[in-house]
Design a protein around this motif. Structure first.
Motif, short mmCIF file in Angstrom:
data_model
loop_
_atom_site.label_atom_id
_atom_site.label_comp_id
_atom_site.label_asym_id
_atom_site.label_seq_id
_atom_site.Cartn_x
_atom_site.Cartn_y
_atom_site.Cartn_z
N ASP A 1 60.84 -23.20 -17.60
CA ASP A 1 59.87 -23.03 -16.53
C ASP A 1 59.33 -24.38 -16.08
OD1 ASP A 1 58.43 -23.63 -18.78
OD2 ASP A 1 57.36 -21.73 -18.88
N ASP A 2 58.38 -24.32 -15.16
CA ASP A 2 57.81 -25.55 -14.61
C ASP A 2 57.11 -26.37 -15.69
OD1 ASP A 2 58.62 -25.09 -11.95
OD2 ASP A 2 56.97 -23.70 -11.64
N ARG A 3 56.44 -25.71 -16.64
CA ARG A 3 55.75 -26.44 -17.71
C ARG A 3 56.75 -27.16 -18.60
NH1 ARG A 3 53.52 -25.34 -22.79
NH2 ARG A 3 54.17 -23.16 -22.76
N SER A 4 57.91 -26.50 -18.84
CA SER A 4 58.93 -27.16 -19.66
C SER A 4 59.46 -28.41 -18.97
CB SER A 4 60.08 -26.18 -19.94
OG SER A 4 59.63 -25.04 -20.64
N LEU A 5 59.63 -28.35 -17.68
CA LEU A 5 60.10 -29.53 -16.94
C LEU A 5 59.07 -30.65 -16.99
CD1 LEU A 5 61.73 -27.91 -13.75
CD2 LEU A 5 62.86 -28.74 -15.82
N ASN A 6 57.80 -30.26 -16.91
CA ASN A 6 56.76 -31.29 -16.98
C ASN A 6 56.73 -31.97 -18.34
OD1 ASN A 6 55.90 -30.79 -14.36
ND2 ASN A 6 54.40 -29.24 -14.99
N GLU A 7 57.00 -31.22 -19.40
CA GLU A 7 56.92 -31.78 -20.75
C GLU A 7 58.21 -32.48 -21.18
OE1 GLU A 7 55.52 -29.16 -23.75
OE2 GLU A 7 53.86 -28.38 -22.54
N LEU A 8 59.35 -31.95 -20.77
CA LEU A 8 60.63 -32.46 -21.28
C LEU A 8 61.37 -33.34 -20.30
CD1 LEU A 8 61.89 -29.22 -23.06
CD2 LEU A 8 60.72 -31.18 -24.07
N GLY A 9 60.89 -33.44 -19.05
CA GLY A 9 61.49 -34.35 -18.11
C GLY A 9 62.31 -33.66 -17.05
N GLN A 10 62.89 -34.47 -16.19
CA GLN A 10 63.64 -33.98 -15.04
C GLN A 10 64.91 -33.25 -15.49
OE1 GLN A 10 64.76 -37.14 -12.39
NE2 GLN A 10 65.62 -35.76 -10.84
N TRP A 11 65.22 -32.19 -14.73
CA TRP A 11 66.43 -31.38 -14.99
C TRP A 11 67.63 -32.04 -14.32
CZ3 TRP A 11 67.43 -27.46 -18.13
CH2 TRP A 11 68.60 -26.69 -17.93
N PRO A 12 68.82 -32.03 -14.91
CA PRO A 12 69.17 -31.43 -16.22
C PRO A 12 68.83 -32.35 -17.39
CG PRO A 12 71.14 -32.31 -15.17
CD PRO A 12 70.03 -32.51 -14.18
N TRP A 13 68.48 -31.71 -18.48
CA TRP A 13 68.14 -32.46 -19.68
C TRP A 13 69.40 -32.87 -20.46
CZ3 TRP A 13 64.77 -27.69 -20.92
CH2 TRP A 13 63.61 -27.71 -20.15
N PRO A 14 69.26 -33.87 -21.29
CA PRO A 14 70.36 -34.17 -22.23
C PRO A 14 70.62 -32.95 -23.12
CG PRO A 14 68.80 -35.98 -22.16
CD PRO A 14 68.17 -34.86 -21.39
N ARG A 15 71.86 -32.67 -23.40
CA ARG A 15 72.20 -31.42 -24.07
C ARG A 15 71.84 -31.38 -25.54
NH1 ARG A 15 77.74 -30.64 -20.51
NH2 ARG A 15 76.59 -30.08 -18.62
N ASP A 16 71.45 -32.51 -26.08
CA ASP A 16 70.98 -32.44 -27.46
C ASP A 16 69.63 -31.73 -27.54
OD1 ASP A 16 69.58 -34.42 -26.19
OD2 ASP A 16 69.77 -35.90 -27.79
N ILE A 17 68.91 -31.65 -26.38
CA ILE A 17 67.67 -30.86 -26.36
C ILE A 17 68.02 -29.38 -26.53
CG2 ILE A 17 65.75 -30.13 -24.90
CD1 ILE A 17 65.68 -32.90 -23.70
#
Length: 554
Positions: free
Chosen positions: A60-76
């Protein structure tokens, strides 16, 4: 064949024709909008509380705010899968597009693949896309490194109708042949005995061979949605990564991981809400919940749909046309109501969808045609003499007024004949009323036979008086018509009584012809023809007397 048998045969043939039309209309799907409206109206009130079998892990939007811009590195994603594995989930549908290598390097892909193997029971999506514009579609799988680590693959083909609403899905699909299970079906199939067997759904005809370049589908079902968007339990992806989701909330449940953040992925309209759209992750959760508890709605096969519609129309029309039926509206209303109730009952009790709109529409059309037919019949009967089937006095007055106005405009001659049956009372007294009625019908047939043109009108005033309106007819032509009637009457030779062989019924005819002017009225024509009729009787009956006004009145 008796009249009753012919009547039953005609009603049966009519009912068969209407039933056949209903079957054709059903197979054509012409009323799909009405069917979908009825279906949506019912399904929106037929939600249920999910059994907590499925949890959505939402990017969700909160996850993007905390973990960074999409797409994330796949180790996440690997970290997230390890968290889910530690919690003891039953399986994970990773509804993410992983068709290209991680842009941060292959190490991230290998990390994700290793996490998938550790967890086991991970399902990944297969999508279709053209390699270039206007090219045929191809199946697009995750990268080989990730695909080989997945336990299973499943298609994520979401069926949208012409209105852009998703109501159904195909449990099997694939390029050339339907080899891939739907993603939710593929996931629960990882646990033996969990997936429904045999698969529900409307099967693709065996005669339809799939092209190697055609996306082929099978086992169509309608989705029994639990409710509007937001019905299923949902946790934030960031909370799972950070260990903030209680293990008890995840243990023993099926997990759908999908993107819900604004603007990243499409969302879909469903029958459960007019405006609110459902993200793909919750769509997959609804599919899994539906399959786990055998809630898939199977559309009735088109052949059975057509047969049921035809049977209902045949019964309704046959009853509606029954001569002793006094309330056809009650029959048609009951038939339409039973169709709607039957559709709901099949849906509720058997998870079978019978589309009722065609049947209801055809019942309504059949009743409308019945009403139109009876209105025309009643209108015709209101203008007919019931004994002779000639026009009655009402019809005579209307036509005479119309033809008089027409003759004024066109300056054409108009002839009126008044006909009286001589000695009819004596005949009726001697032979009886049945014989008298029979004689009147025979005389009516003679007069009608000489009203040959479309605008000519033969009418019965009542009793033993008749009339004949002859538009566009000069006095000579009217006289020939009258002479023909008299000749046919003499051939009838309607004698009565036993005392004398000369006692015979005859006709007296008074004719009047004129070219009407502005001061010529119906009464003018009638009085002149009546005076000619009186003269014919005075002259000895069994004859005609003609009079005319040679020029139009000033």
């Amino acid at each position: 064949m008796t009249f009753g048998a012919r009547s039953w045969l005609l009603r049966g043939a009519t009912a068969l024709v209407v039933a056949g039309l209903a079957a054709l209309l059903t197979v054509s799907g012409a009323t799909w909008r009405l069917d979908d409206f009825f279906y949506d109206l019912h399904l929106s009130e037929w939600g249920y509380a999910p059994d907590d079998d499925v949890v959505i892990v939402a990017i969700d939007d909160r996850s993007l705010n905390e973990l960074g811009q999409w797409p994330w590195p796949r180790d996440i994603h690997a970290q997230m899968l390890d968290r889910l594995g530690y919690a003891g989930v039953r399986g994970v549908a990773l509804d993410l597009v992983l068709t290209e290598p991680d842009r941060n390097g292959d190490q991230h892909d290998r990390t994700l693949a290793a996490a998938m193997r550790r967890l086991g029971r991970v399902a990944l999506p297969v999508i279709t896309a053209p390699l270039r514009q206007n090219a045929p579609p191809v199946e697009v799988l995750p990268t080989p490194l990730i695909a080989t680590a997945a336990t299973t693959l499943g298609h994520t083909d979401i069926e949208l109708d012409a209105e852009g609403t998703t109501r159904g899905m195909y449990l099997k699909a694939g390029l050339g042949e339907s080899r891939w299970s739907a993603l939710g079906l593929a996931l629960i199939g990882l646990e033996p005995g969990t997936a429904p067997h045999p698969l529900p759904g409307l099967r693709r005809p065996r005669s339809q061979q799939g092209s190697p370049y055609q996306w082929t589908r099978d086992n169509y079902v309608r989705i029994r949605f639990a409710g509007p968007p937001g019905t299923f339990g949902q946790v934030s992806y960031a909370d799972v990564i950070n260990g903030q989701v209680p293990t008890e909330l995840l243990r023993g449940r099926w997990i759908v991981v999908g993107v819900t953040a604004t603007g990243l992925v499409p969302s879909y309209l469903t029958p459960m809400a007019d405006d609110a759209r459902m993200h793909g992750a919750e769509y997959q959760a609804n599919v899994i919940e539906m399959l786990l508890h055998d809630r898939a709605i199977v559309p009735l096969h088109p052949l059975w749909q057509a047969l049921l519609a035809a049977a209902m129309l045949f019964a309704v029309v046959l009853l509606m046309l029954h001569p002793r039926l006094e309330r056809p509206l009650l029959v048609t209303g009951s038939g339409a109501l039973l169709t709607a109730i039957g559709s709901v009952a099949l849906l509720r009790l058997g998870n079978v969808w019978f589309a009722p709109a065609t049947t209801i529409v055809m019942i309504a059309l059949a009743y409308l045609l019945w009403v139109i037919g009876h209105l025309r019949h009643w209108r015709r009967e209101a203008n007919l003499d019931t004994l002779t089937q000639l026009g009655n006095r009402r019809r005579f007055d209307h036509v005479l007024q119309r033809e008089l106005a027409s003759a004024r405009r066109t300056r054409a001659p108009l002839s009126l004949a008044l006909i009286d049956v001589d000695f009819f009372k004596a005949y009726n007294d001697a032979e009886g009323h049945r014989a008298g009625d029979k004689l009147l019908r025979e005389i009516a047939e003679i007069i009608a036979a000489h009203a040959r043109r479309p605008r000519d009108l033969a009418a019965r005033f009542g009793g033993d008086e008749f009339a004949l309106i002859l538009p566009d007819t000069h006095v000579e032509g009217a006289a020939r018509v009258a002479d023909g009637i008299l000749d046919d009457m003499r051939k009838l030779d309607a004698r009565y009584g036993k005392a004398s062989a000369d006692q015979r019924v005859s006709l007296s005819i008074g004719l009047y012809t004129c070219v009407p002017g502005v001061h010529t009225h119906v009464r003018t024509l009638f009085d002149a023809a009546d005076a000619a009729l009186y003269q014919a009787k005075e002259n000895g009956r069994d004859r005609r007397v003609a009079s005319r006004l040679g020029s139009a009145e000033p």
